[in-house]
Design an enzyme around this catalytic site. Structure first.
Site, PDB file in Angstrom:
ATOM      1  N   CYS A 162      -0.223  -3.947  -8.281  1.00 54.28           N
ATOM      2  CA  CYS A 162      -1.343  -4.569  -7.559  1.00 54.28           C
ATOM      3  C   CYS A 162      -2.623  -4.221  -8.327  1.00 54.28           C
ATOM      4  O   CYS A 162      -2.819  -3.057  -8.712  1.00 54.28           O
ATOM      5  CB  CYS A 162      -1.424  -4.052  -6.127  1.00 54.28           C
ATOM      6  N   CYS A 218      -5.196  -1.233  -7.305  1.00 55.87           N
ATOM      7  CA  CYS A 218      -4.640   0.061  -6.870  1.00 55.87           C
ATOM      8  C   CYS A 218      -4.492   1.012  -8.063  1.00 55.87           C
ATOM      9  O   CYS A 218      -3.924   0.644  -9.089  1.00 55.87           O
ATOM     10  CB  CYS A 218      -3.279  -0.162  -6.216  1.00 55.87           C
ATOM     11  N   ASN A 269     -11.650   1.381  -2.438  1.00 56.79           N
ATOM     12  CA  ASN A 269     -11.978   2.681  -3.038  1.00 56.79           C
ATOM     13  C   ASN A 269     -11.928   2.542  -4.550  1.00 56.79           C
ATOM     14  O   ASN A 269     -10.853   2.351  -5.103  1.00 56.79           O
ATOM     15  CB  ASN A 269     -10.957   3.743  -2.616  1.00 56.79           C
ATOM     16  N   CYS A 315       0.091  10.957   5.664  1.00 56.09           N
ATOM     17  CA  CYS A 315       0.345   9.844   4.750  1.00 56.09           C
ATOM     18  C   CYS A 315       1.339  10.325   3.696  1.00 56.09           C
ATOM     19  O   CYS A 315       1.081  11.273   2.967  1.00 56.09           O
ATOM     20  CB  CYS A 315      -0.992   9.435   4.119  1.00 56.09           C
ATOM     21  N   GLY A 374       3.693   4.576  -3.998  1.00 55.05           N
ATOM     22  CA  GLY A 374       4.972   3.874  -4.072  1.00 55.05           C
ATOM     23  C   GLY A 374       5.146   2.761  -3.064  1.00 55.05           C
ATOM     24  O   GLY A 374       4.368   2.607  -2.120  1.00 55.05           O
ATOM     25  N   CYS A 432       4.334   3.620  -8.997  1.00 55.59           N
ATOM     26  CA  CYS A 432       4.703   2.376  -8.327  1.00 55.59           C
ATOM     27  C   CYS A 432       4.895   1.304  -9.382  1.00 55.59           C
ATOM     28  O   CYS A 432       4.185   1.281 -10.387  1.00 55.59           O
ATOM     29  CB  CYS A 432       3.596   1.960  -7.350  1.00 55.59           C
ATOM     30  N   SER A 454       0.632  -5.213   3.318  1.00 49.66           N
ATOM     31  CA  SER A 454      -0.555  -5.316   2.467  1.00 49.66           C
ATOM     32  C   SER A 454      -0.782  -6.781   2.121  1.00 49.66           C
ATOM     33  O   SER A 454      -0.153  -7.303   1.210  1.00 49.66           O
ATOM     34  CB  SER A 454      -0.346  -4.489   1.198  1.00 49.66           C
ATOM     35  N   LEU A 455      -1.677  -7.409   2.859  1.00 50.33           N
ATOM     36  CA  LEU A 455      -1.872  -8.851   2.711  1.00 50.33           C
ATOM     37  C   LEU A 455      -2.926  -9.142   1.632  1.00 50.33           C
ATOM     38  O   LEU A 455      -2.643  -9.790   0.633  1.00 50.33           O
ATOM     39  CB  LEU A 455      -2.281  -9.420   4.072  1.00 50.33           C
ATOM     40  N   HIS A 456      -4.139  -8.726   1.884  1.00 52.66           N
ATOM     41  CA  HIS A 456      -5.236  -8.716   0.901  1.00 52.66           C
ATOM     42  C   HIS A 456      -5.757 -10.081   0.466  1.00 52.66           C
ATOM     43  O   HIS A 456      -6.764 -10.155  -0.244  1.00 52.66           O
ATOM     44  CB  HIS A 456      -4.867  -7.899  -0.352  1.00 52.66           C
ATOM     45  N   GLU A 488       1.495  13.466  -3.904  1.00 54.79           N
ATOM     46  CA  GLU A 488       0.486  13.994  -2.996  1.00 54.79           C
ATOM     47  C   GLU A 488       0.775  13.539  -1.579  1.00 54.79           C
ATOM     48  O   GLU A 488       1.268  12.435  -1.363  1.00 54.79           O
ATOM     49  CB  GLU A 488      -0.889  13.468  -3.405  1.00 54.79           C
ATOM     50  N   SER A 506       4.529   0.831   5.300  1.00 55.53           N
ATOM     51  CA  SER A 506       3.600  -0.143   4.737  1.00 55.53           C
ATOM     52  C   SER A 506       4.227  -0.751   3.488  1.00 55.53           C
ATOM     53  O   SER A 506       4.661  -0.035   2.590  1.00 55.53           O
ATOM     54  CB  SER A 506       2.283   0.553   4.374  1.00 55.53           C
ATOM     55  N   CYS A 550      -7.119   5.664   0.195  1.00 62.57           N
ATOM     56  CA  CYS A 550      -6.113   4.664  -0.193  1.00 62.57           C
ATOM     57  C   CYS A 550      -6.260   4.277  -1.657  1.00 62.57           C
ATOM     58  O   CYS A 550      -7.361   3.996  -2.125  1.00 62.57           O
ATOM     59  CB  CYS A 550      -6.297   3.376   0.597  1.00 62.57           C
TER      60      CYS A 550
HETATM   61  N1  SAH Z   1       3.095   0.018  -1.501  1.00 66.62           N
HETATM   62  C1  SAH Z   1       2.764   0.028  -0.114  1.00 66.62           C
HETATM   63  C2  SAH Z   1       2.055   1.283   0.380  1.00 66.62           C
HETATM   64  C3  SAH Z   1       0.991   1.889  -0.457  1.00 66.62           C
HETATM   65  S1  SAH Z   1      -0.710   1.867  -0.342  1.00 66.62           S
HETATM   66  C4  SAH Z   1       1.947  -1.179   0.207  1.00 66.62           C
HETATM   67  O1  SAH Z   1       1.608  -1.945  -0.685  1.00 66.62           O
HETATM   68  O2  SAH Z   1       1.680  -1.415   1.387  1.00 66.62           O
HETATM   69  C5  SAH Z   1      -1.417   1.787   1.184  1.00 66.62           C
HETATM   70  C6  SAH Z   1      -2.530   0.737   1.253  1.00 66.62           C
HETATM   71  O3  SAH Z   1      -3.664   1.042   0.427  1.00 66.62           O
HETATM   72  C7  SAH Z   1      -2.041  -0.621   0.818  1.00 66.62           C
HETATM   73  O4  SAH Z   1      -2.458  -1.608   1.715  1.00 66.62           O
HETATM   74  C8  SAH Z   1      -2.740  -0.783  -0.512  1.00 66.62           C
HETATM   75  O5  SAH Z   1      -2.833  -2.121  -0.871  1.00 66.62           O
HETATM   76  C9  SAH Z   1      -4.076  -0.134  -0.243  1.00 66.62           C
HETATM   77  N2  SAH Z   1      -4.829   0.191  -1.460  1.00 66.62           N
HETATM   78  C10 SAH Z   1      -4.354   0.400  -2.700  1.00 66.62           C
HETATM   79  N3  SAH Z   1      -5.363   0.653  -3.563  1.00 66.62           N
HETATM   80  C11 SAH Z   1      -6.505   0.645  -2.849  1.00 66.62           C
HETATM   81  C12 SAH Z   1      -7.879   0.878  -3.171  1.00 66.62           C
HETATM   82  N4  SAH Z   1      -8.263   1.187  -4.412  1.00 66.62           N
HETATM   83  N5  SAH Z   1      -8.784   0.781  -2.185  1.00 66.62           N
HETATM   84  C13 SAH Z   1      -8.395   0.507  -0.926  1.00 66.62           C
HETATM   85  N6  SAH Z   1      -7.121   0.288  -0.551  1.00 66.62           N
HETATM   86  C14 SAH Z   1      -6.180   0.344  -1.504  1.00 66.62           C
END
Ligand code: SAH
Length: 363
Positions: free
Chosen positions: A119, A122, A293, A108, A162, A115, A216-218, A95, A194, A336
């Site tokens: 994580c 996700c 999300n 995007c 991915g 992937c 993607s730190l989180h 997509e 990213s 996302c």
């Molecule tokens: N693999 C790459 C790019 C993909 S996702 C990465 O990890 O950066 C783009 C962003 O969306 C990333 O920061 C990811 O962690 C975030 N993301 C993934 N699932 C999500 C969700 N359910 N809600 C909000 N953000 C999310």
């Protein structure tokens, strides 16, 4: 039948195109002209490339093709976000999402089908991994947006399905085309990759490219990041942060964009905000707080808006530019972590079920 053997010119950047023409015993400028026809004018029929000699066009048609991904459906969202699904082959779909916002039109783009990184928050991760996209399939998403659907694109973020740095070569070639004057002409500040933090690839990217870096730190410490972003066990924060600092070091306009998904009761406390401030000290940074999300089966919840705002204020007070990302396109599952594509399930029937789930459209 010959399709399999023919080289797809769609994914070749300027250097690769010039080399191909040289190898064919031709002048490289013909290659540049072909590149321009494909990406600037959207022309995929050799016969329409009027400044390419007829003989050469015939030679090209024998050994090469310009194959663009097929748009299988197309869904606008209530907020102007627009998602479409591209069929790459009979087993694989991805997509792309177009997000208009004032003057900005962000696309995007996906880099893999599924992937492999797992994580925990996700939904793409939950579907497993099928394969890397080729550079043609990556730039094909931009081609389809601009020339297929007719959307303007001012920014590209490699934030679809991915992990782009796990598909390094193809992503690099596609990003070259995004920035190429003969193609999409996006500035180096308007193409963003990213990553979840594949440290050696960040160093390599610094040498071989010049795009914006989002990470993607989180989580503000290894203990929590090990759980949320498991690649952290391989490349922990004490390696990741210096690699990112190094990436932006030579350009005063550059900052690392840190993505931080807001998970209720998991990573959103005042204490964690303080820890994050300490972690980012000394690195030119911008923080994107992403409201989580949800997706079916997840146990996480999104932090309440007041919590997100309190967290953001703490970071702002410490001098870190922090933005809460608007959730866009969630009515069409385009936000996302909600991109699904088509992974693993091989039968047509299952494809149809996925289509229903993603777009509510049968085919
Ligand atoms: N693999 C790459 C790019 C993909 S996702 C990465 O990890 O950066 C783009 C962003 O969306 C990333 O920061 C990811 O962690 C975030 N993301 C993934 N699932 C999500 C969700 N359910 N809600 C909000 N953000 C999310």
């Amino acid at each position: 039948m010959a399709t399999e053997q023919k080289i797809n010119l769609l994914g070749l950047d300027r250097a690769a195109m010039e080399k191909l023409f040289l190898d064919m015993g031709q002048k490289p400028f013909h290659g540049r002209n072909v590149l321009k026809w494909i990406h600037k004018h959207g022309v995929i029929d050799f016969d329409a490339m009027t400044d390419v000699p007829k003989k050469l066009r015939e030679q090209l048609a024998e050994s090469a093709e310009i194959r663009v991904p097929e748009i299988v459906f197309d869904q606008p969202s209530r907020d102007g976000t627009h998602k479409w699904v591209l069929e790459l082959d009979c087993n694989n779909r991805v997509e792309s999402v177009h997000i208009p916002d004032g003057d900005r039109n962000t696309l995007c783009v996906s880099s893999q089908v599924g992937c492999a990184l797992d994580c925990t928050f996700c939904s793409t991760a939950k579907q497993g991994f099928n394969r890397n996209l080729s550079s043609a399939e990556i730039i094909g998403q931009v081609w389809a947006a601009v020339h297929g659907i007719g959307k303007p694109v001012s920014n590209v973020v490699m934030m679809g399905m991915g992990e782009p740095l796990a598909n390094y070569e193809a992503v690099l070639q596609a990003m070259n085309l995004m920035q190429e004057d003969l193609a999409y002409m996006l500035s180096k500040y308007r193409v963003t990759i990213s990553t979840s933090g594949i440290v050696p690839a960040i160093y390599r990217l610094r040498e071989e490219s010049d795009v914006s870096l989002a990470v993607s730190l989180h989580a503000p410490n290894n203990e929590l990041r090990d759980q949320l972003v498991p690649i952290n066990k391989k490349y922990p924060l004490e390696e990741l942060i210096p690699a990112c600092r190094e990436y932006v070091k030579n350009d005063k306009r550059r900052k690392v964009t840190w993505e931080y998904v807001m998970l209720d009761g998991i990573n959103d406390s005042d204490k964690q905000a303080k820890e994050l401030i300490r972690l980012l000290e000394g690195t030119p940074s911008k923080l994107n707080l992403i409201p989580f999300n949800p997706f079916p089966g997840t146990e996480y919840r999104c932090s309440p808006p007041e919590r997100i705002e309190a967290f953001r204020q703490r970071l702002m007070k410490a001098g870190i530019i922090s933005i809460t990302r608007k959730t866009r396109g969630d009515d069409i599952d385009a936000a996302c972590g909600q991109l699904v594509g088509k992974v693993k399930d091989r039968s047509r029937r299952e494809l149809r079920i996925t289509a229903d789930r993603i777009g509510g459209v049968s085919f």
